[in-house]
Design an enzyme around this catalytic site. Structure first.
Site, PDB file in Angstrom:
ATOM      1  N   CYS A 227     -44.826  22.048  94.177  1.00  0.00           N
ATOM      2  CA  CYS A 227     -44.471  22.565  92.852  1.00  0.00           C
ATOM      3  C   CYS A 227     -44.033  21.430  91.931  1.00  0.00           C
ATOM      4  O   CYS A 227     -44.863  20.623  91.537  1.00  0.00           O
ATOM      5  CB  CYS A 227     -43.437  23.675  92.984  1.00  0.00           C
ATOM      6  SG  CYS A 227     -43.596  24.875  91.646  1.00  0.00           S
TER       7      CYS A 227
ATOM      8  N   HIS B 220     -46.064  27.242  96.875  1.00  0.00           N
ATOM      9  CA  HIS B 220     -45.040  26.941  97.894  1.00  0.00           C
ATOM     10  C   HIS B 220     -45.545  27.331  99.287  1.00  0.00           C
ATOM     11  O   HIS B 220     -45.298  28.448  99.729  1.00  0.00           O
ATOM     12  CB  HIS B 220     -43.762  27.724  97.600  1.00  0.00           C
ATOM     13  CG  HIS B 220     -43.063  27.272  96.369  1.00  0.00           C
ATOM     14  ND1 HIS B 220     -41.987  26.411  96.389  1.00  0.00           N
ATOM     15  CD2 HIS B 220     -43.295  27.548  95.069  1.00  0.00           C
ATOM     16  CE1 HIS B 220     -41.584  26.189  95.148  1.00  0.00           C
ATOM     17  NE2 HIS B 220     -42.360  26.867  94.328  1.00  0.00           N
TER      18      HIS B 220
ATOM     19  N   GLU C 284     -44.437  26.597 102.040  1.00  0.00           N
ATOM     20  CA  GLU C 284     -43.320  26.821 102.964  1.00  0.00           C
ATOM     21  C   GLU C 284     -42.915  28.288 103.033  1.00  0.00           C
ATOM     22  O   GLU C 284     -42.295  28.709 104.007  1.00  0.00           O
ATOM     23  CB  GLU C 284     -42.121  25.944 102.569  1.00  0.00           C
ATOM     24  CG  GLU C 284     -41.338  26.369 101.315  1.00  0.00           C
ATOM     25  CD  GLU C 284     -41.935  25.867  99.996  1.00  0.00           C
ATOM     26  OE1 GLU C 284     -43.132  25.519  99.978  1.00  0.00           O
ATOM     27  OE2 GLU C 284     -41.212  25.838  98.988  1.00  0.00           O
TER      28      GLU C 284
HETATM   29  N1  GLN Z   1     -39.864  23.382  87.005  1.00  0.00           N
HETATM   30  C1  GLN Z   1     -41.238  23.491  87.315  1.00  0.00           C
HETATM   31  C2  GLN Z   1     -41.889  24.682  86.624  1.00  0.00           C
HETATM   32  O1  GLN Z   1     -41.240  25.583  86.198  1.00  0.00           O
HETATM   33  C3  GLN Z   1     -41.470  23.560  88.804  1.00  0.00           C
HETATM   34  C4  GLN Z   1     -40.826  24.743  89.466  1.00  0.00           C
HETATM   35  C5  GLN Z   1     -40.701  24.602  90.964  1.00  0.00           C
HETATM   36  O2  GLN Z   1     -40.724  23.503  91.512  1.00  0.00           O
HETATM   37  N2  GLN Z   1     -40.516  25.705  91.659  1.00  0.00           N
HETATM   38  O3  GLN Z   1     -43.083  24.719  86.477  1.00  0.00           O
END
Ligand code: GLN
Length: 539
Positions: free
Chosen positions: A382, A508, A510
């Site tokens: 992410c 994600h 995970e």
């Molecule tokens: N802050 C980033 C976004 O909103 C990544 C979010 C995250 O890592 N879950 O796109």
């Protein structure tokens, strides 16, 4: 109709109610029952999505896009089933529903009160998962500790259910602590007695008492707890500290917790207990051939729970690779050009963690650069993936001030930018791109190697995305989009073509790793780190 098991906690928080609930569920599942677990949390937030990880640990996201308590992660990892929005309820959600109904006029003429209106809504939600008749057994974990003012409506709801449901359809497990007093060299039962007393003042009577303890509980003590707390001696269960949470189901099996549940619920095992896959996993987990060190670069590292699912994914992937993954947490704020080599040089792999906001961002970019230039296996998740693209833009494409508009809204090179449909959103709760989305994978890529399929569904939680205006430039220079959502054309996976293992994912992975189904990407990443470690010894 499903049978219901309620799990409450006493004496202190952090006793591992979630793990006990998941362990009971696992054993019942291994006996052929279809089981699910839900969590009721007493706080006023409608969901934990707006909570800082320092407050409440990781926010776990379900397939259907709910932002939930991290215990749901344990449930999924133990049971290899997907949970949903209905599996996590908070006091905030209960009140929101009741107040919305009041505004709609549903209670016209009546005073709306905790009893019966709030407790009715709690009971309705406690029974909600049963509507489709999918489950044999529903386990409900009540957050908080017996005696907390804020959890009283939940306990009251369970009290009412005890009378509304047939006796053999509902049971209560109470988890307490037996503190060991070194000076007296004794385990103490008084806190447990008090906690059961508080429950009984609220009209609840546990069928089983599970005692967290550092020491083996002598038989006389079990008897004592049985006498004072009104349960049979064999319903006093020892939950001794274990080396790993994955041992707990087997410890509970030894203590016959599953049999006690079947007895109370008047159920016969549907098939002989089968914990084969679980035991196989545990065996591999406990006998690794070697250790590798993987750096986790994040900004919430003071709190283990903040990256819970990532840490557990490493446990799963490590076991299947016959290797122990030692995760070295590195605070991204502490990283700079002068100490990068000292802090990162000896690691066998780098994972740049998800996150939000400015703090620690340059440290993350530096870690990506180090992994890219030193050819160390890299996984960016992410925000970690987003920073991998920023680093590439700055140092390979020479777009020096490249950034994400989350951090610098007017950057001349907005490599990561707000998604179109996010631009009109001002509400914060539950408005990100959340839940499982499809991703098409290109063949001949690391992603395809890992997943062995061209279509995957992984879970998301973000507002910003790769800006496709830059894609051509990126691909020409060697950073390839190997995964995309075909509907929206959003880039979900990037890889470096001239690096042994460098991959960033907008989703994600995970969140879907379980004991019996480890996350493919973690399996491949750990394998790459293992090979890298080997190559350092025998180049
Ligand atoms: N802050 C980033 C976004 O909103 C990544 C979010 C995250 O890592 N879950 O796109």
């Amino acid at each position: 109709m499903a049978k219901h098991i309620f799990v409450t906690g006493g004496v202190t928080s952090s006793l591992g109610k979630g793990i006990i609930a998941a362990s009971v569920a696992k054993l019942l599942q291994a006996r052929g029952f279809i089981v699910t677990i839900q969590k009721f949390d007493p706080y006023i937030n409608v969901d934990p999505g707006t909570l800082n990880p320092y407050e409440h640990g990781e926010c776990f996201v379900t397939d259907d896009g709910a932002e939930t308590d991290l215990d749901l992660g344990h449930y999924e990892r133990f049971l290899s089933i997907a949970t949903s929005r209905a599996n996590n309820v908070t006091t905030g959600l209960i009140y929101q529903t009741v107040i919305n109904r009041e505004r709609a006029g549903d209670f016209l003429g009546k005073t709306v009160q905790v009893i019966p209106h709030i407790t009715d809504e709690i009971k309705r939600r406690m029974m909600l998962l049963d509507i489709e008749n999918k489950f044999d057994i529903i386990i409900t974990e009540l957050g908080g500790t017996a005696g907390d003012i804020e959890s009283l409506p939940f306990t009251e709801a369970v009290r009412q259910l005890q009378w509304e449901l047939p006796k053999e359809d509902i049971m209560l497990i109470h988890l307490t602590l037996l503190p060991y007093l070194k000076v007296a060299q004794e385990l103490k039962t008084k806190p447990t007695q008090h906690s059961v007393k508080i429950l009984s003042e609220n009209g609840l009577h546990p069928d089983v008492i599970v005692c967290r303890t550092e020491q083996v509980i002598p038989n006389e003590l079990r008897k004592k707890i049985s006498q004072f707390c009104n349960v049979k001696p064999d319903a006093v269960i020892e939950a001794i500290d274990a080396d790993t949470i994955y041992e707990v189901p087997l410890l509970m099996l030894k203590e016959k917790l599953d049999s006690l549940c079947l007895q109370k619920l008047n159920l016969a095992s549907k098939k002989p207990l089968d914990m084969g896959a679980w035991e196989y996993f545990l065996h591999r987990l406990k006998s690794p051939m070697n250790t590798i060190k993987i750096g986790l670069i994040g900004k919430y590292i003071e709190l283990q729970d903040a990256y819970k699912s990532i840490l557990e994914s490493f446990v799963h992937a490590g076991a299947y690779n016959d290797i122990k993954v030692q995760v070295i947490s590195i605070h991204s704020e502490s990283l700079n050009v002068d100490n990068a080599h000292e802090k990162l040089g000896s690691l066998d792999g780098l994972l740049v963690a998800p996150g939000f906001g400015l703090r620690g961002i340059e440290g993350k970019i530096l870690a990506v650069r180090y992994a890219r230039e030193q050819r160390i296996p890299f996984l960016g998740i992410c925000l970690g993936m987003q920073m991998a693209t920023i680093e590439f833009a700055r140092h390979v494409l020479n777009l020096e001030s490249a950034h994400s508009t989350e951090i610098v809204p007017n950057t001349p090179y907005p490599i990561i930018a707000l998604m179109e449909n996010q631009k009109t959103i001002s509400q914060k709760g539950g408005t990100m791109r959340l839940g499982a989305y499809a991703c098409d994978i290109k063949e001949h890529s690391l992603a395809f190697d890992a997943y062995q399929t061209k279509l995957i569904y992984e879970r998301h939680r973000h507002r910003y995305e790769f800006n496709n205006q830059f894609l051509k430039q990126f691909e020409e220079a060697g950073m390839i989009a190997t995964g995309k959502n075909s509907e929206t054309n959003l880039v979900e996976i990037i890889e470096l073509s001239n690096h042994p293992f460098f991959i960033g994912v907008q989703f994600h992975p995970e969140l879907k790793s379980t004991v019996e189904r480890p996350a493919p990407l973690f399996l491949k990443f750990v394998e790459a780190c293992k090979n890298y470690a080997k190559s350092k010894i025998t180049p």
